[in-house]
Design an enzyme around this catalytic site. Sequence first.
Site, PDB file in Angstrom:
ATOM      1  N   HIS A  58       0.815  -1.218   0.000  1.00  0.00           N
ATOM      2  CA  HIS A  58       0.000   0.000   0.000  1.00  0.00           C
ATOM      3  C   HIS A  58       0.847   1.265   0.000  1.00  0.00           C
ATOM      4  O   HIS A  58       0.385   2.315  -0.448  1.00  0.00           O
ATOM      5  CB  HIS A  58      -0.961   0.002   1.191  1.00  0.00           C
ATOM      6  CG  HIS A  58      -2.189  -0.828   0.950  1.00  0.00           C
ATOM      7  ND1 HIS A  58      -3.422  -0.284   0.687  1.00  0.00           N
ATOM      8  CD2 HIS A  58      -2.372  -2.166   0.911  1.00  0.00           C
ATOM      9  CE1 HIS A  58      -4.310  -1.239   0.504  1.00  0.00           C
ATOM     10  NE2 HIS A  58      -3.695  -2.403   0.634  1.00  0.00           N
ATOM     11  N   GLU A  61      -3.441   8.733   3.796  1.00  0.00           N
ATOM     12  CA  GLU A  61      -3.682   7.542   2.964  1.00  0.00           C
ATOM     13  C   GLU A  61      -4.311   6.411   3.776  1.00  0.00           C
ATOM     14  O   GLU A  61      -5.149   5.666   3.279  1.00  0.00           O
ATOM     15  CB  GLU A  61      -2.365   7.050   2.356  1.00  0.00           C
ATOM     16  CG  GLU A  61      -1.799   7.963   1.292  1.00  0.00           C
ATOM     17  CD  GLU A  61      -0.426   7.503   0.810  1.00  0.00           C
ATOM     18  OE1 GLU A  61      -0.219   6.278   0.694  1.00  0.00           O
ATOM     19  OE2 GLU A  61       0.433   8.369   0.563  1.00  0.00           O
ATOM     20  N   HIS A  83      -2.252 -13.632  -0.496  1.00  0.00           N
ATOM     21  CA  HIS A  83      -3.579 -14.023  -0.013  1.00  0.00           C
ATOM     22  C   HIS A  83      -3.564 -15.432   0.580  1.00  0.00           C
ATOM     23  O   HIS A  83      -4.591 -15.921   1.030  1.00  0.00           O
ATOM     24  CB  HIS A  83      -4.599 -13.964  -1.159  1.00  0.00           C
ATOM     25  CG  HIS A  83      -4.885 -12.567  -1.625  1.00  0.00           C
ATOM     26  ND1 HIS A  83      -5.716 -12.285  -2.693  1.00  0.00           N
ATOM     27  CD2 HIS A  83      -4.456 -11.359  -1.170  1.00  0.00           C
ATOM     28  CE1 HIS A  83      -5.782 -10.981  -2.871  1.00  0.00           C
ATOM     29  NE2 HIS A  83      -5.021 -10.395  -1.959  1.00  0.00           N
ATOM     30  N   SER A  84      -2.396 -16.048   0.591  1.00  0.00           N
ATOM     31  CA  SER A  84      -2.257 -17.348   1.257  1.00  0.00           C
ATOM     32  C   SER A  84      -2.358 -17.205   2.769  1.00  0.00           C
ATOM     33  O   SER A  84      -2.684 -18.166   3.470  1.00  0.00           O
ATOM     34  CB  SER A  84      -0.898 -17.957   0.880  1.00  0.00           C
ATOM     35  OG  SER A  84      -0.558 -19.009   1.731  1.00  0.00           O
ATOM     36  N   THR A 122      -3.682 -23.817   5.629  1.00  0.00           N
ATOM     37  CA  THR A 122      -2.469 -23.323   6.308  1.00  0.00           C
ATOM     38  C   THR A 122      -2.604 -21.803   6.457  1.00  0.00           C
ATOM     39  O   THR A 122      -1.898 -21.036   5.785  1.00  0.00           O
ATOM     40  CB  THR A 122      -1.204 -23.674   5.494  1.00  0.00           C
ATOM     41  OG1 THR A 122      -1.368 -23.200   4.132  1.00  0.00           O
ATOM     42  CG2 THR A 122      -0.969 -25.168   5.468  1.00  0.00           C
ATOM     43  N   ASP A 129       2.526 -19.891   1.644  1.00  0.00           N
ATOM     44  CA  ASP A 129       2.900 -21.029   0.801  1.00  0.00           C
ATOM     45  C   ASP A 129       2.082 -21.001  -0.481  1.00  0.00           C
ATOM     46  O   ASP A 129       1.291 -20.087  -0.724  1.00  0.00           O
ATOM     47  CB  ASP A 129       2.720 -22.354   1.554  1.00  0.00           C
ATOM     48  CG  ASP A 129       1.288 -22.569   2.054  1.00  0.00           C
ATOM     49  OD1 ASP A 129       0.360 -21.911   1.536  1.00  0.00           O
ATOM     50  OD2 ASP A 129       1.090 -23.393   2.971  1.00  0.00           O
TER      51      ASP A 129
END
Length: 332
Positions: free
Chosen positions: A73, A95, A199-200, A252, A257
């Site tokens: 960001h 921000e 996003h894992s 997980t 991963d």
Amino acid sequence: MGGGKSLMMVAILCLWALSATTEAVVSEEEPGLMMHFYKDTCPQAEDIIREQVKLLYKRHKNTAFSWLRNIFHDCAVESCDASLLLDSTRRELGEKEHDRSFGLRNFRYIEEIKEALERECPGVVSCSDILVLSAREGIEVVGGPYIPLKTGRRDGLKSRTDMLESYLPDHNESISVVIDKFKSIGIDTPGFVALLGSHSVGRTHCVKLVHRLYPEVDPSLNPDHVPHMLHKCPDSIPDPKAVQYVRNDRGTPMVLDNNYYRNILDNKGLLLVDHQLAHDKRTRPIVKKMAKDQAYFFKEFTRAIQILSENNPLTGSKGEIRKQCNLANKMH
């Protein structure tokens, strides 16, 4: 005639020497980013940041994911200069208050790290380097690769709230728009696919995904995954302040991963961009390769983070070294 040629050669040599001297002066004044920038001025800087991030992770596990979001960001919006950390003023919205920054955290922890560094070597380490290196350490504590990163950034003087939507992709935008936004900061398609592997870990607030559940369930979602999502997000208009979220990866959830890629190929991606990533012809082959080969995912992820961290930094005499990360020095 010979004398004229000699004079011309002398003039050329003088100009060359002047140019070389000027370049040397500029180079000396504006060193740019480099590995171990603080080795002489604050030798313990990177160790202090590493220990602080590990300590915070032991106390608050979710901090690791926030470090990772913060680098994106901040660095994706025109410059990697810690403008994200600045508080709002009477004239300007910060921000971190913008809708695109929903869910960002760890700002007070960055201040803790800054205080620790100020005790060791006052006025030396920038907030933008703290932001970048804390992301590097956050990646490693959740099982990701160690990423060598250059330092030497200086801090910006103002927020870039008016530019956020131009630079930061939205999870509802088309995959073409998202690819173009990453390309504008030098990150190619494999790098973009790897960065979405973030996003894992972590979680997605119901605010970001209820449009895929209400008024009707998005038919592209894996029907086996839908009951869990509905259980976690029971309201069609969730309260943004409520703790209502779905883990990005139920298998997980605390490990960076390649499970994310297997999930989205199985239609278990929470966001629309996750679904598009798995099915667009430009990204699907890369997703399939990363789902099979974690080493390839880590290689591309490392490269993308390095590019991101070096996006248009302020160095040399540009910007400043903030005394406090949430305030430009002129506000003190």
